[in-house]
Write a protein that holds these residues in place. Structure first.
Motif, mmCIF file in Angstrom:
data_model
loop_
_atom_site.group_PDB
_atom_site.id
_atom_site.type_symbol
_atom_site.label_atom_id
_atom_site.label_comp_id
_atom_site.label_asym_id
_atom_site.label_seq_id
_atom_site.Cartn_x
_atom_site.Cartn_y
_atom_site.Cartn_z
ATOM 1 N N ILE A 61 18.153 0.583 -15.606
ATOM 2 C CA ILE A 61 16.856 -0.101 -15.577
ATOM 3 C C ILE A 61 16.043 0.423 -14.401
ATOM 4 C CG2 ILE A 61 15.685 -2.313 -15.279
ATOM 5 C CD1 ILE A 61 18.120 -3.635 -16.607
ATOM 6 N N ILE A 62 14.866 0.966 -14.706
ATOM 7 C CA ILE A 62 13.968 1.462 -13.670
ATOM 8 C C ILE A 62 12.945 0.366 -13.375
ATOM 9 C CG2 ILE A 62 12.229 3.195 -13.093
ATOM 10 C CD1 ILE A 62 13.792 5.116 -14.944
ATOM 11 N N LEU A 63 12.906 -0.052 -12.117
ATOM 12 C CA LEU A 63 11.995 -1.114 -11.697
ATOM 13 C C LEU A 63 10.612 -0.573 -11.360
ATOM 14 C CD1 LEU A 63 14.466 -3.008 -9.346
ATOM 15 C CD2 LEU A 63 13.853 -3.610 -11.701
ATOM 16 N N LEU A 64 10.568 0.556 -10.675
ATOM 17 C CA LEU A 64 9.306 1.180 -10.286
ATOM 18 C C LEU A 64 9.408 2.690 -10.465
ATOM 19 C CD1 LEU A 64 8.645 -0.760 -6.960
ATOM 20 C CD2 LEU A 64 7.409 -1.055 -9.106
ATOM 21 N N ARG A 65 8.334 3.287 -10.891
ATOM 22 C CA ARG A 65 8.272 4.737 -11.083
ATOM 23 C C ARG A 65 7.452 5.374 -9.958
ATOM 24 N NH1 ARG A 65 11.072 6.632 -15.411
ATOM 25 N NH2 ARG A 65 11.119 5.214 -17.160
ATOM 26 N N PRO A 66 7.623 6.679 -9.767
ATOM 27 C CA PRO A 66 6.803 7.370 -8.768
ATOM 28 C C PRO A 66 5.317 7.131 -9.007
ATOM 29 C CG PRO A 66 8.543 8.810 -9.539
ATOM 30 C CD PRO A 66 8.568 7.593 -10.423
ATOM 31 N N GLY A 67 4.606 6.912 -7.914
ATOM 32 C CA GLY A 67 3.173 6.635 -8.000
ATOM 33 C C GLY A 67 2.841 5.156 -7.943
ATOM 34 N N ALA A 68 3.845 4.292 -8.137
ATOM 35 C CA ALA A 68 3.602 2.849 -8.060
ATOM 36 C C ALA A 68 3.247 2.482 -6.620
ATOM 37 C CB ALA A 68 4.830 2.066 -8.511
ATOM 38 N N VAL A 69 2.235 1.644 -6.469
ATOM 39 C CA VAL A 69 1.799 1.189 -5.153
ATOM 40 C C VAL A 69 2.407 -0.188 -4.899
ATOM 41 C CG1 VAL A 69 -0.189 0.638 -3.710
ATOM 42 C CG2 VAL A 69 -0.345 2.484 -5.387
ATOM 43 N N LEU B 144 14.245 2.643 -0.445
ATOM 44 C CA LEU B 144 13.104 3.107 -1.225
ATOM 45 C C LEU B 144 12.703 4.484 -0.724
ATOM 46 C CD1 LEU B 144 10.905 -0.098 -0.897
ATOM 47 C CD2 LEU B 144 12.300 0.537 -2.871
ATOM 48 N N TRP B 145 12.335 5.366 -1.635
ATOM 49 C CA TRP B 145 11.770 6.660 -1.273
ATOM 50 C C TRP B 145 10.263 6.523 -1.405
ATOM 51 C CZ3 TRP B 145 14.177 10.624 0.973
ATOM 52 C CH2 TRP B 145 15.577 10.647 0.936
ATOM 53 N N ILE B 146 9.565 6.758 -0.290
ATOM 54 C CA ILE B 146 8.123 6.556 -0.191
ATOM 55 C C ILE B 146 7.439 7.910 -0.026
ATOM 56 C CG2 ILE B 146 6.309 5.463 1.226
ATOM 57 C CD1 ILE B 146 8.113 3.470 -0.254
ATOM 58 N N GLN B 147 6.253 8.054 -0.633
ATOM 59 C CA GLN B 147 5.479 9.274 -0.415
ATOM 60 C C GLN B 147 5.048 9.302 1.036
ATOM 61 O OE1 GLN B 147 2.191 9.656 -3.111
ATOM 62 N NE2 GLN B 147 3.508 9.693 -4.901
ATOM 63 N N GLY C 249 0.798 -1.220 0.000
ATOM 64 C CA GLY C 249 0.000 0.000 0.000
ATOM 65 C C GLY C 249 0.833 1.273 0.000
ATOM 66 N N MET C 250 2.112 1.172 0.351
ATOM 67 C CA MET C 250 2.978 2.343 0.297
ATOM 68 C C MET C 250 3.172 2.755 -1.156
ATOM 69 S SD MET C 250 5.901 1.673 3.143
ATOM 70 C CE MET C 250 5.540 1.877 4.871
ATOM 71 N N VAL C 251 3.357 4.058 -1.376
ATOM 72 C CA VAL C 251 3.468 4.602 -2.728
ATOM 73 C C VAL C 251 4.894 5.106 -2.952
ATOM 74 C CG1 VAL C 251 2.578 6.324 -4.339
ATOM 75 C CG2 VAL C 251 1.035 5.247 -2.692
ATOM 76 N N ILE C 252 5.487 4.685 -4.050
ATOM 77 C CA ILE C 252 6.846 5.069 -4.409
ATOM 78 C C ILE C 252 6.893 6.555 -4.761
ATOM 79 C CG2 ILE C 252 8.678 4.722 -6.144
ATOM 80 C CD1 ILE C 252 8.428 2.427 -4.130
#
Length: 65
Positions: A27-35, A52-55, A12-15
């Motif tokens: 290689i980008i695994l996850l972009r901002p906004g990914a849950v 990880l940087w989390i919102q 549930g955390m958002v990147i």
């Protein structure tokens, strides 16, 4: 934003910032906004993604009612 070790990540955390592959930085695994969900967290652990940087809400939003 809040920086977490991947072991602290919860579903549930958002990147907040790109998550890059630890050995292949192009290689980008996850972009901002990914849950995050449990399979994604497990995969990041397998790849040895460390942080990880989390919102995270601003301090002003925490005390607001």
């Amino acid at each position: 934003m809040l920086r977490l070790h991947h072991l602290q990540a919860e579903p549930g955390m958002v990147i907040a910032m790109d998550v890059r592959h630890p050995r292949h930085h192009n290689i980008i695994l996850l972009r901002p906004g990914a849950v995050l969900d449990r399979p994604a967290i497990n995969h990041l652990h397998e790849l040895k993604v460390r942080d990880l940087w989390i919102q995270y809400p601003s301090i002003a939003k925490i005390g607001a009612t």
